[in-house]
Design an enzyme around this catalytic site. Structure first.
Site, PDB file in Angstrom:
ATOM      1  N   GLU A 499      11.245  22.460  29.487  1.00 55.62           N
ATOM      2  CA  GLU A 499      11.755  23.826  29.316  1.00 55.62           C
ATOM      3  C   GLU A 499      12.495  24.300  30.567  1.00 55.62           C
ATOM      4  OE1 GLU A 499       8.974  26.661  27.806  1.00 55.62           O
ATOM      5  OE2 GLU A 499       8.601  25.547  25.970  1.00 55.62           O
ATOM      6  N   GLY A 500      13.307  23.426  31.122  1.00 50.13           N
ATOM      7  CA  GLY A 500      14.060  23.720  32.329  1.00 50.13           C
ATOM      8  C   GLY A 500      13.348  23.181  33.540  1.00 50.13           C
TER       9      GLY A 500
END
Length: 806
Positions: A499-500
């Site tokens: 998620e990043g």
């Protein structure tokens, strides 16, 4: 000197330009006129007055100002403006602000923060946590799942589906549970304190995936068909974005779909899309029945519109569609959640497979960014807080149980220091989680804050778990059914990566996007600079630019006053315990936005590539938010006296980290005189938590008290004798019950009333000499038995380890 005084007064007046530009200039002219009429002017004075009047005319007469100032600033800044890609622009357009905008204002509205509703679970949500979630936790044996099964057992999957764990966010009218964001977080947090593989398997369908996209963008037909099937587990979803070549960079992904006619489900001449893709790292991918797919859509024959390059699009594809291939499983660091690659070759789907229908074709990146904000605010932060609370409770208890040199290891200052760090950081993390959830439940979708808590909470969890492993020592590194930390430690990089990735999040997103969307003026100025140079554009640019200039001057004056007064006269809310922190936060917020404006003006577009500097600004903004969260959390929990050490530690730690980030920025200024002035005059020093706080905070984890229970509230706790954490709980209780009789024995030994030796013999002699009672002796023996059980480690036969999983 008189002219200098007038100019200084003028600057102070002009510091309010963004509110009263004309009034400020008129005051300046009036002061000059008064001085001229009262005193004889020298040639130097006359030149100063004349220069000031000319400058005043430039500022107050808008046509002159636009012609001689704004026009040139517009062209200068237009050259400095960095190129913004379509995906970046979509991300900016999808961004929402909240408390981050207050921090960028330099004058945070603390009443707004205190009035923010705190999170409260409904009776139904609490019953779900106390019922199905607890029951699921009792079913989970993390060692068996990760070492033997390599998957959740079938009965666990059936329980998850039956109790609608995959439908937490789906409305009841679609057979879901329709829980709040806070309840969603609470479920993930409790599961993560028991089994990370189960937590990930539950959080993914409720995070960035088909359900969320359907709720926000799906057609009614899509919602009515898919959402009930997702809620009840009839369909298991995955979302495929990341690929082997472009990673999560949607703008560069090679996966594409071509609008054309084809055959679908034995029907010919269907208008649809022919897809080719290759994805990897897809959680639940190996067992998913429905794939959410991101791809670039092209329409070379212009069958659905006038554009050939339509853009990033998302669609739902049944996993059994011809041409879809599900690859073998990835094996992420010994965890058992399902994850693997998939790809498709000439996969044909109808147009109504696009989420939202043809109308949403090309809007995929914006859709993903909107949904990612909420998912990124909940999933990994909740998992991280669960791991942090779990580590604090169990390792803190272990430090009280485990003896070394005839005393609990928690008595050693080196251990106390790390325990205090663990408890203080966990308090910060939980505060940030709760504050962000309250924003989400009240309708905000704060993009930058979601990036802050994803980065900060996963990083802080990493350090807490590392410290927990250090304290446990050999017991922490010997894997097996009784190990309480090994699997938690192994899975840390998963949260850091997904998620990043954290490096990217810190160096590019938090400040890179935040400085645009949360700044009072930058986004408006950038939008105008992207337009053609017309009179209307220049008029608007002129207004915003000089409001921005006034804003900067106001912050210069404010920071000077804060430095001189040490913010002692600043009116803020709070009690005697918290008021000083509010004052310091206001000062640091004002410094942060001043430094931001200086960096944006001097570096311009190159700041986008100066990732080290951007990262330091991100650290500053993040810690300002975290400190705000600590104050709000303490306020919401009733400002309990026994939580004061945690609150003080959290505020002092985050303020110190803010100071260090700003100091690092100052040290990068290439002008020593300016650097010295900023370092020693504007920037007031903030001390890290001291030794006294270290002792106070660490003691919270070493005894049974209300503060410890509040700190670790929401995780799974049990007292089963054969459970690894149950053994720790039982031993902790037993050891604390034996404190008084053990103290009587030590006192007797110091007075030479009792000899030192074997525990059994010593205790029996103490009973005979009536130093302790038989009941107290039983408490000591029970504590020793429980301690021995709790500190034991696992052993394996060679055949259990050699070739076990071939």
């Amino acid at each position: 000197m008189a002219i200098l005084l007038i100019v200084i007064i003028g600057i102070i007046c002009c510091s309010y330009w963004h509110r009263r530009l004309k009034d400020s200039v008129f005051i300046l002219i009036a002061l000059l006129a008064l001085y001229s009429s009262s005193f004889k002017l020298t040639q130097l004075d006359f030149a100063g007055v004349l220069l000031t009047l000319v400058l005043s005319a430039l500022l107050i007469i808008r046509p002159i100002r636009r012609q001689f100032l704004s026009h040139y600033f517009y062209r200068y800044l237009k050259k400095k403006l960095p190129a913004i890609s379509n995906t970046e622009q979509m991300a900016l357009n999808a961004s929402d602000t909240w408390w981050d905008a207050e921090l960028f204002s330099g004058q945070p509205n603390w009443k707004l923060l205190q009035q923010q509703k705190k999170i409260l679970l409904s009776e139904e949500e609490q019953a779900f946590l106390d019922g199905p979630v607890d029951e699921l936790c009792t079913m989970l044996n993390d060692w068996d799942i990760t070492f033997n099964q390599r998957d959740l057992p079938e009965e666990v999957w059936q329980f998850i589906k039956k109790n609608k764990f995959c439908g937490l966010i789906i409305p009841k009218k679609y057979q879901g549970l329709e829980f709040s964001h806070s309840a969603h977080s609470a479920v993930v947090m409790k599961l993560s304190s028991r089994c990370a593989s189960a937590a990930v398997s539950v959080m993914v369908p409720n995070s960035l995936g088909p359900a969320k996209l359907l709720l926000n963008y799906g057609t009614e037909q899509q919602k009515n068909y898919f959402l009930p099937r997702l809620a009840t587990g009839q369909e298991l979803p995955c979302f495929a974005l990341t690929g082997p070549h472009a990673g999560s960079d949607a703008g560069s992904m090679p996966d594409q779909g071509i609008v054309c006619y084809g055959s679908y489900q034995e029907k010919d001449n269907i208008l649809g899309i022919k897809l080719n893709w290759e994805k990897r790292y897809i959680t639940l991918g190996p067992i998913a029945t429905i794939i959410g797919l991101a791809f670039k859509l092209y329409d070379p024959q212009k069958l659905i519109g006038d554009q050939e390059n339509i853009g990033i699009t998302v669609a739902l594809i049944p996993a059994n569609t011809p041409g879809v291939s599900i690859g073998k499983r990835h094996f992420p660091l010994d965890t058992a959640f399902q994850n693997g690659p998939n790809w498709g070759h000439d996969v044909f789907i109808p147009l109504d497979a696009i989420i939202g229908g043809v109308e949403q074709a090309g809007n995929g990146w914006s859709m993903l960014m909107q949904c990612l904000t909420i998912g990124r605010s909940i999933s990994l932060p909740s998992l991280s807080v669960g791991a942090a609370k779990y580590t604090c409770r169990n390792v803190g208890a272990y430090a009280r149980i485990r003896n070394q040199f005839n005393r609990p290891i928690g008595d050693f200052e080196g251990i106390k220091e790390r325990l205090a760090f663990m408890a203080g950081e966990t308090y910060i993390m939980d505060a940030a989680r709760n504050l962000t959830l309250s924003a989400l439940d009240n309708g905000y979708k704060p993009t930058i804050i979601s990036a802050i808590i994803k980065y900060e909470l996963t990083e802080r969890m990493r350090r807490i778990v590392n410290d927990g492993m250090d304290i446990q020592g050999g017991a922490g590194i010997c894997l097996g059914p009784t190990n309480i930390m090994g699997r938690v430690y192994q899975s840390i990089p998963i949260s850091i990566t997904v998620e990043g990735a954290n490096i990217l999040t810190r160096s590019l997103i938090i400040f890179g996007q935040g400085s645009i969307v949360a700044h009072p003026f930058i986004q408006q100025e950038m939008q105008l600079l992207q337009r053609q140079e017309k009179a209307e554009t220049l008029n608007k640019f002129d207004t915003i630019l000089f409001r921005h200039v006034g804003f900067v001057l106001h912050n210069i004056v404010a920071n000077t006053w804060y430095a001189i007064s040490n913010t002692r006269f600043l009116k803020v809310p709070g009690t005697q315990s918290t008021r000083r922190y509010y004052q310091q936060l206001t000062h640091l917020s004002c410094l942060f936005i001043l430094f931001t404006d200086v960096a944006l003006f001097t570096l311009g577009g190159s700041l986008k590539r100066r990732e080290i500097i951007s990262g330091l600004f991100a650290d500053t903004l993040s810690n300002l938010y975290l400190c705000s969260a600590v104050l709000k959390h303490f306020y919401d929990q009733g400002q309990q006296d026994d939580d004061l050490p945690l609150m003080h530690w959290g505020c002092q730690q985050t303020l110190y980290q803010t100071h260090q980030a700003l100091l690092s920025l100052i040290n990068k200024i290439p002008y020593p005189v300016i650097s010295w002035f900023l370092k020693h005059f504007l920037l007031r020093y903030n001390n890290p938590p001291g030794d006294h706080l270290t002792h106070s905070v660490s003691s919270i984890l070493l005894s049974d008290n209300a503060s410890r229970n509040r700190l670790t509230e929401g995780i799974y706790i049990n007292h089963h004798v054969h459970d690894p954490t149950g053994r720790i709980e039982n031993a902790f209780d037993a050891v604390l019950k034996a404190v008084d009789p053990e103290m009587k024995i030590r006192q007797a030994q110091r007075l030479n009333e009792l000899t030192k030796g074997n525990l059994q013999t010593t205790v029996e002699q103490a009973v005979i000499k009536e130093i302790i009672t038989q009941e107290e002796a039983n408490l000591i023996f029970a504590a020793e038995d429980a301690r021995t059980t709790a500190i034991s480690v696992d052993y394996f036969n060679p055949e259990q380890l050699t070739g076990h999983h071939s």
